[in-house]
Design a protein around this motif. Structure first.
Motif, PDB file in Angstrom:
ATOM      1  N   GLY A 198       0.722  -1.209  -0.101  1.00 29.47           N
ATOM      2  CA  GLY A 198       0.101  -0.097   0.160  1.00 29.47           C
ATOM      3  C   GLY A 198       0.857   1.414  -0.074  1.00 29.47           C
ATOM      4  O   GLY A 198       0.252   2.085  -0.661  1.00 29.47           O
ATOM      5  N   GLN A 199       2.129   1.543   0.501  1.00 33.95           N
ATOM      6  CA  GLN A 199       2.849   2.317   1.053  1.00 33.95           C
ATOM      7  C   GLN A 199       3.974   2.573  -0.592  1.00 33.95           C
ATOM      8  O   GLN A 199       3.827   3.908  -0.891  1.00 33.95           O
ATOM      9  CB  GLN A 199       4.128   1.967   1.572  1.00 33.95           C
ATOM     10  CG  GLN A 199       3.360   2.377   3.382  1.00 33.95           C
ATOM     11  CD  GLN A 199       2.941   3.637   4.201  1.00 33.95           C
ATOM     12  OE1 GLN A 199       3.421   4.632   3.165  1.00 33.95           O
ATOM     13  NE2 GLN A 199       1.988   3.937   4.578  1.00 33.95           N
ATOM     14  N   GLU A 200       3.827   1.352  -1.175  1.00 26.42           N
ATOM     15  CA  GLU A 200       4.561   1.649  -2.527  1.00 26.42           C
ATOM     16  C   GLU A 200       3.505   2.281  -3.665  1.00 26.42           C
ATOM     17  O   GLU A 200       3.927   2.887  -4.470  1.00 26.42           O
ATOM     18  CB  GLU A 200       4.991   0.639  -2.798  1.00 26.42           C
ATOM     19  CG  GLU A 200       6.100   0.283  -3.788  1.00 26.42           C
ATOM     20  CD  GLU A 200       7.211   1.407  -3.816  1.00 26.42           C
ATOM     21  OE1 GLU A 200       7.332   2.217  -4.506  1.00 26.42           O
ATOM     22  OE2 GLU A 200       7.563   1.229  -2.938  1.00 26.42           O
ATOM     23  N   ILE A 201       2.101   1.911  -3.537  1.00 29.92           N
ATOM     24  CA  ILE A 201       1.425   2.297  -4.845  1.00 29.92           C
ATOM     25  C   ILE A 201       0.647   3.596  -4.291  1.00 29.92           C
ATOM     26  O   ILE A 201       0.588   4.504  -5.557  1.00 29.92           O
ATOM     27  CB  ILE A 201       0.118   0.916  -4.416  1.00 29.92           C
ATOM     28  CG1 ILE A 201       0.175  -0.240  -4.580  1.00 29.92           C
ATOM     29  CG2 ILE A 201      -1.158   1.590  -5.200  1.00 29.92           C
ATOM     30  CD1 ILE A 201      -0.815  -0.710  -4.706  1.00 29.92           C
ATOM     31  N   LEU A 202       1.376   4.222  -3.433  1.00 33.14           N
ATOM     32  CA  LEU A 202       1.067   5.663  -3.003  1.00 33.14           C
ATOM     33  C   LEU A 202       1.829   6.041  -4.402  1.00 33.14           C
ATOM     34  O   LEU A 202       1.780   7.620  -4.588  1.00 33.14           O
ATOM     35  CB  LEU A 202       1.149   6.109  -1.977  1.00 33.14           C
ATOM     36  CG  LEU A 202       0.319   5.606  -0.636  1.00 33.14           C
ATOM     37  CD1 LEU A 202       0.748   5.972   0.468  1.00 33.14           C
ATOM     38  CD2 LEU A 202      -1.054   5.799  -1.309  1.00 33.14           C
ATOM     39  N   ARG A 203       3.138   5.934  -4.130  1.00 30.67           N
ATOM     40  CA  ARG A 203       4.097   6.426  -5.492  1.00 30.67           C
ATOM     41  C   ARG A 203       4.059   6.312  -6.600  1.00 30.67           C
ATOM     42  O   ARG A 203       3.980   7.018  -7.219  1.00 30.67           O
ATOM     43  CB  ARG A 203       5.773   5.550  -5.421  1.00 30.67           C
ATOM     44  CG  ARG A 203       6.074   5.672  -3.680  1.00 30.67           C
ATOM     45  CD  ARG A 203       7.524   4.909  -3.887  1.00 30.67           C
ATOM     46  NE  ARG A 203       8.691   5.303  -4.945  1.00 30.67           N
ATOM     47  CZ  ARG A 203       9.840   4.563  -5.180  1.00 30.67           C
ATOM     48  NH1 ARG A 203       9.235   3.514  -3.984  1.00 30.67           N
ATOM     49  NH2 ARG A 203      10.581   4.746  -5.846  1.00 30.67           N
ATOM     50  N   VAL A 204       2.758   5.543  -7.031  1.00 23.53           N
ATOM     51  CA  VAL A 204       2.292   6.107  -8.750  1.00 23.53           C
ATOM     52  C   VAL A 204       1.261   6.530  -8.457  1.00 23.53           C
ATOM     53  O   VAL A 204      -0.263   6.464  -7.774  1.00 23.53           O
ATOM     54  CB  VAL A 204       1.572   3.888  -8.762  1.00 23.53           C
ATOM     55  CG1 VAL A 204       1.398   4.359 -10.086  1.00 23.53           C
ATOM     56  CG2 VAL A 204       2.367   3.218  -8.730  1.00 23.53           C
ATOM     57  N   ARG A 205       1.936   7.675  -9.397  1.00 23.97           N
ATOM     58  CA  ARG A 205       0.512   8.828  -9.886  1.00 23.97           C
ATOM     59  C   ARG A 205      -0.312   8.587 -10.877  1.00 23.97           C
ATOM     60  O   ARG A 205      -1.423   9.267 -10.526  1.00 23.97           O
ATOM     61  CB  ARG A 205       1.985   9.851 -10.312  1.00 23.97           C
ATOM     62  CG  ARG A 205       2.931  10.179  -8.759  1.00 23.97           C
ATOM     63  CD  ARG A 205       2.203  10.834  -7.440  1.00 23.97           C
ATOM     64  NE  ARG A 205       2.592  11.018  -6.454  1.00 23.97           N
ATOM     65  CZ  ARG A 205       2.353  11.505  -4.969  1.00 23.97           C
ATOM     66  NH1 ARG A 205       1.324  10.752  -4.896  1.00 23.97           N
ATOM     67  NH2 ARG A 205       3.145  11.450  -4.568  1.00 23.97           N
ATOM     68  N   ARG A 206       0.470   7.818 -12.175  1.00 22.54           N
ATOM     69  CA  ARG A 206      -0.129   7.882 -13.491  1.00 22.54           C
ATOM     70  C   ARG A 206       0.087   6.711 -14.159  1.00 22.54           C
ATOM     71  O   ARG A 206       1.380   5.692 -13.772  1.00 22.54           O
ATOM     72  CB  ARG A 206       0.069   8.719 -14.164  1.00 22.54           C
ATOM     73  CG  ARG A 206      -0.491  10.529 -13.424  1.00 22.54           C
ATOM     74  CD  ARG A 206       0.006  11.392 -15.253  1.00 22.54           C
ATOM     75  NE  ARG A 206       1.634  10.945 -15.562  1.00 22.54           N
ATOM     76  CZ  ARG A 206       2.823  12.059 -15.299  1.00 22.54           C
ATOM     77  NH1 ARG A 206       2.556  12.232 -13.808  1.00 22.54           N
ATOM     78  NH2 ARG A 206       3.286  11.383 -15.589  1.00 22.54           N
ATOM     79  N   ARG A 210      -3.784   1.778 -11.979  1.00 28.06           N
ATOM     80  CA  ARG A 210      -3.350   2.353 -10.261  1.00 28.06           C
ATOM     81  C   ARG A 210      -4.035   1.703  -9.175  1.00 28.06           C
ATOM     82  O   ARG A 210      -4.940   1.332  -8.902  1.00 28.06           O
ATOM     83  CB  ARG A 210      -3.161   4.045 -10.821  1.00 28.06           C
ATOM     84  CG  ARG A 210      -3.095   4.529  -9.133  1.00 28.06           C
ATOM     85  CD  ARG A 210      -2.738   6.026  -9.778  1.00 28.06           C
ATOM     86  NE  ARG A 210      -2.452   6.447  -8.181  1.00 28.06           N
ATOM     87  CZ  ARG A 210      -3.413   7.263  -7.593  1.00 28.06           C
ATOM     88  NH1 ARG A 210      -4.169   7.624  -8.202  1.00 28.06           N
ATOM     89  NH2 ARG A 210      -2.732   8.473  -6.731  1.00 28.06           N
ATOM     90  N   GLY A 211      -5.870   1.978 -10.144  1.00 30.90           N
ATOM     91  CA  GLY A 211      -7.183   1.570  -9.416  1.00 30.90           C
ATOM     92  C   GLY A 211      -7.275   0.415  -9.402  1.00 30.90           C
ATOM     93  O   GLY A 211      -7.271  -0.121  -8.130  1.00 30.90           O
ATOM     94  N   LEU A 212      -7.084  -0.740  -9.712  1.00 34.09           N
ATOM     95  CA  LEU A 212      -6.998  -2.094  -9.821  1.00 34.09           C
ATOM     96  C   LEU A 212      -6.353  -2.193  -8.765  1.00 34.09           C
ATOM     97  O   LEU A 212      -5.899  -3.157  -7.415  1.00 34.09           O
ATOM     98  CB  LEU A 212      -6.357  -2.692 -10.867  1.00 34.09           C
ATOM     99  CG  LEU A 212      -6.029  -4.376 -10.719  1.00 34.09           C
ATOM    100  CD1 LEU A 212      -7.360  -5.086 -10.788  1.00 34.09           C
ATOM    101  CD2 LEU A 212      -5.457  -4.711 -11.961  1.00 34.09           C
ATOM    102  N   LEU A 213      -4.961  -1.782  -8.629  1.00 35.50           N
ATOM    103  CA  LEU A 213      -3.447  -1.716  -7.672  1.00 35.50           C
ATOM    104  C   LEU A 213      -4.151  -1.378  -6.381  1.00 35.50           C
ATOM    105  O   LEU A 213      -3.959  -2.232  -5.281  1.00 35.50           O
ATOM    106  CB  LEU A 213      -2.419  -1.537  -7.525  1.00 35.50           C
ATOM    107  CG  LEU A 213      -1.246  -2.334  -8.203  1.00 35.50           C
ATOM    108  CD1 LEU A 213      -1.828  -2.757  -9.957  1.00 35.50           C
ATOM    109  CD2 LEU A 213      -0.277  -1.271  -8.865  1.00 35.50           C
TER     110      LEU A 213
END
Length: 333
Positions: A198-206, A210-213
């Motif tokens: 969850g913390q790492e996904i916050l780094r994905v901006r675009r 992203r929604g699936l993850l």
């Protein structure tokens, strides 16, 4: 006398030749030992610069390759034998081919870190934007804007940390089912925690996934259990299936518990299982509750959230079959 006097000279020359050959053989053996020591922790694969820096000359590398005792893997890596290359050898060859800032990434990094029951077609290596890319058909070496030096593991073969690799592997997966499966097995096998994902996904901006993850990680955290029930209820309505009651209280000898979705008229229960239901401490309790419901005359179906993401049609087809067996009819509805 002339003939007799020449014999010692010939003997000295022969002895000098033998001594020179012996020195050459000893040097050759020492250089080969040096090369083998370099490759001992790298799957018997080393780079040309590693060899040259250790004193192994270019002519020896060329001769061993020409004699087919060694083989080239790309234009940077050398395998110190001519047999099958182990996985770890290919990992090192790919990183060495990628250059000094290359690192195994995505699913390749996870497999190198211990992920089982998952295969990759080509070893994936990431280098930063602007780096020189030595392309090869054998390995997938790409520039990425996501590259950061701090993402690399502190020891061993250069590769991204598990949480970084899992998120990137999911973003780069061929299809969404593969992305979902990759994240789930990483958590199931203990390579990474859901919170770290969850913390790492916050780094994905675009990114289109992203929604699936976010949805999958919420499932893994089991923090979106009610959200999962809402999603399932919405899908039931879209398919024309009857609306269930939610969070129905039941009791047995062990205490009280709640049914996720329940159709009282058809005595049908649908339990929505997060990943925690597969953990050992929960298996027994789940089995006892399901057995108690069956003894009371209810039919219990289970819908893992992972199954809901991967094979929804199969699970909804089973649910429809159970409702029809209990007397429900789409025409009557």
């Amino acid at each position: 006398m002339c003939t007799g006097g020449s014999e010692p000279v010939v003997t000295r020359r022969s002895a000098g030749k033998v001594a020179g050959m012996n020195r050459h053989l000893r040097l050759h053996d020492q250089l080969l030992s040096t090369a083998r020591a370099l490759g001992a922790d790298q799957g018997d694969v080393v780079s040309r610069p590693q060899l040259y820096d250790a004193g192994v000359p270019r002519w020896l590398v060329a001769r061993e390759v020409r004699a087919r005792r060694w083989r080239l893997l790309g234009d940077q890596a050398v395998c110190l034998h001519n047999g099958p290359v182990a996985d770890v050898g290919h990992w090192w060859a790919a990183v060495l081919q990628g250059g000094p800032r290359a690192q195994l990434d995505g699913a390749s990094s996870l497999v190198a870190g211990g992920l089982s029951r998952f295969t990759v077609d080509r070893v994936r290596v990431s280098v930063p934007r602007g780096a020189r890319v030595r392309r090869t058909a054998q390995y997938d070496i790409r520039q990425t804007r996501r590259w950061q030096a701090t993402d690399t593991t502190p020891s061993g073969i250069p590769r991204t940390r598990n949480e970084v690799a899992a998120v990137r592997g999911a973003l780069w997966a061929r299809i969404e089912r593969e992305a979902t499966y990759l994240l789930t097995v990483c958590v199931q096998q203990g390579l990474v925690s859901p919170s770290a994902l969850g913390q790492e996904i916050l780094r994905v901006r675009r990114d289109r996934r992203r929604g699936l993850l976010h949805a999958v990680v919420n499932d893994l955290l089991d923090g979106a259990r009610s959200l999962g029930e809402i999603d399932v209820a919405r899908d039931l309505e879209r398919r024309g299936l009857p609306r269930p009651e939610r969070q129905v209280l039941r009791r047995d000898r062990r205490g009280r518990y709640y049914l996720d979705l329940y159709w009282p008229r058809y005595r049908l229960v649908l339990e929505i299982d997060g990943i925690h239901h597969s953990w050992a401490e929960n298996v027994v309790g789940d089995a006892l509750r399901q057995n108690a419901l069956a003894l009371q005359g209810d039919t219990v179906l289970r819908l893992p959230l992972l199954g809901y993401r991967l094979e929804p049609e199969e699970f909804f087809a089973q649910l429809r079959t159970a409702l029809e067996a209990a007397g429900w009819s789409a025409r009557a509805a």
